[in-house]
Write a protein that holds these residues in place. Structure first.
Motif, mmCIF file in Angstrom:
data_model
loop_
_atom_site.group_PDB
_atom_site.id
_atom_site.type_symbol
_atom_site.label_atom_id
_atom_site.label_comp_id
_atom_site.label_asym_id
_atom_site.label_seq_id
_atom_site.Cartn_x
_atom_site.Cartn_y
_atom_site.Cartn_z
ATOM 1 N N GLN A 111 -18.926 -12.303 -13.979
ATOM 2 C CA GLN A 111 -17.978 -12.917 -14.383
ATOM 3 C C GLN A 111 -16.659 -12.289 -13.246
ATOM 4 N N PRO A 112 -15.664 -13.001 -13.316
ATOM 5 C CA PRO A 112 -14.649 -12.670 -12.191
ATOM 6 C C PRO A 112 -14.027 -11.201 -12.593
ATOM 7 N N THR A 113 -13.867 -10.203 -11.746
ATOM 8 C CA THR A 113 -13.213 -9.092 -12.017
ATOM 9 C C THR A 113 -12.432 -8.536 -10.896
ATOM 10 N N CYS A 114 -11.282 -8.070 -11.355
ATOM 11 C CA CYS A 114 -10.266 -7.383 -10.308
ATOM 12 C C CYS A 114 -11.009 -6.112 -9.610
ATOM 13 N N VAL A 115 -11.218 -6.104 -8.425
ATOM 14 C CA VAL A 115 -11.653 -5.005 -7.806
ATOM 15 C C VAL A 115 -10.643 -4.134 -6.963
ATOM 16 N N ASP A 116 -9.637 -4.712 -6.702
ATOM 17 C CA ASP A 116 -8.629 -4.045 -6.144
ATOM 18 C C ASP A 116 -7.283 -4.767 -6.303
ATOM 19 N N ALA A 117 -6.296 -3.986 -6.842
ATOM 20 C CA ALA A 117 -4.769 -4.436 -6.845
ATOM 21 C C ALA A 117 -3.950 -3.744 -6.343
ATOM 22 N N ARG A 118 -3.344 -3.999 -5.171
ATOM 23 C CA ARG A 118 -2.439 -3.170 -4.467
ATOM 24 C C ARG A 118 -1.105 -3.843 -4.213
ATOM 25 N N ILE A 119 0.014 -3.003 -3.823
ATOM 26 C CA ILE A 119 1.149 -3.489 -3.416
ATOM 27 C C ILE A 119 1.496 -3.287 -1.914
ATOM 28 N N GLU A 120 1.584 -4.526 -1.020
ATOM 29 C CA GLU A 120 2.008 -4.527 0.253
ATOM 30 C C GLU A 120 3.202 -5.349 0.579
ATOM 31 N N ASP A 121 4.141 -4.537 1.130
ATOM 32 C CA ASP A 121 5.480 -5.098 1.377
ATOM 33 C C ASP A 121 5.996 -5.790 0.385
ATOM 34 N N GLY A 122 5.901 -4.963 -0.986
ATOM 35 C CA GLY A 122 6.719 -5.487 -2.153
ATOM 36 C C GLY A 122 5.704 -6.587 -2.723
#
Length: 180
Positions: A111-122
């Motif tokens: 199933q779709p899973t979040c493998v990375d969540a990051r903040i780039e330039d706000g």
């Protein structure tokens, strides 16, 4: 020599599998994010259809990211619907097949899973992975050899009579487990 017959049947005539890796920036944030507190993927729906030697897969899912802003004093959930469209290559398992009326079965094995969540330039950027496997079902021919009738060496009626004679109808009356 035995007779040969051809049987037309439905069978899996092709298979394919693909790992999807989709990176999406989230638009429409209320404020520039300071930190990401959580991320989840929901409402994944997709469909598939055959196209020559591949299968077109189109789908959609929702990304929800809980984030903080205003120097980590407030939180908000950002929501965005992501659409995708890609092809899964199919390897034929049966060479001689008919192409009219082929069906496609597609299912997720991850199933779709979040493998990375990051903040780039706000901006919040989310990387999602999932895996889909497809099978193409179509008509194919099988060749079978027809054998003659099978001769039996024993008479089944005699065997049934022998078994009937060995049955003791008073078995339960004479049993020590009867509980009287």
């Amino acid at each position: 020599m035995n007779d040969i017959r051809e049987i037309v049947t439905k069978a899996v005539i092709g298979k394919g599998k693909k790992r999807f890796k989709i990176t999406s920036p989230l638009n429409d944030l209320r404020s520039p994010a300071d930190s990401i507190l959580g991320c989840w993927i929901i409402n994944h729906k997709f469909g598939a259809r055959k196209c020559d030697d591949s299968v077109d897969v189109k789908g959609v899912y929702d990304i929800n990211v809980w984030y903080s802003f205003a120097d980590n004093t407030q939180t908000e959930v950002a929501r965005q619907t992501i659409e995708y469209d890609d092809q899964v290559n199919v390897h034929r398992t049966i060479r001689d097949c008919l192409y009219e009326g082929d069906e496609v079965i597609a299912r997720t094995i991850q199933q779709p899973t979040c493998v990375d969540a990051r903040i780039e330039d706000g901006e919040i950027v989310v990387e999602v992975e999932f895996e889909i496997v497809v099978e193409v079902i179509g008509e194919t021919k099988m060749r079978v050899s027809i054998l003659g009738p099978v001769e039996s060496d024993c008479d089944t009626d005699d065997e049934e009579d022998e078994i009937d004679q060995q049955i003791n109808p008073n078995f339960l009356k004479n049993s020590p487990f009867r509980g009287e």
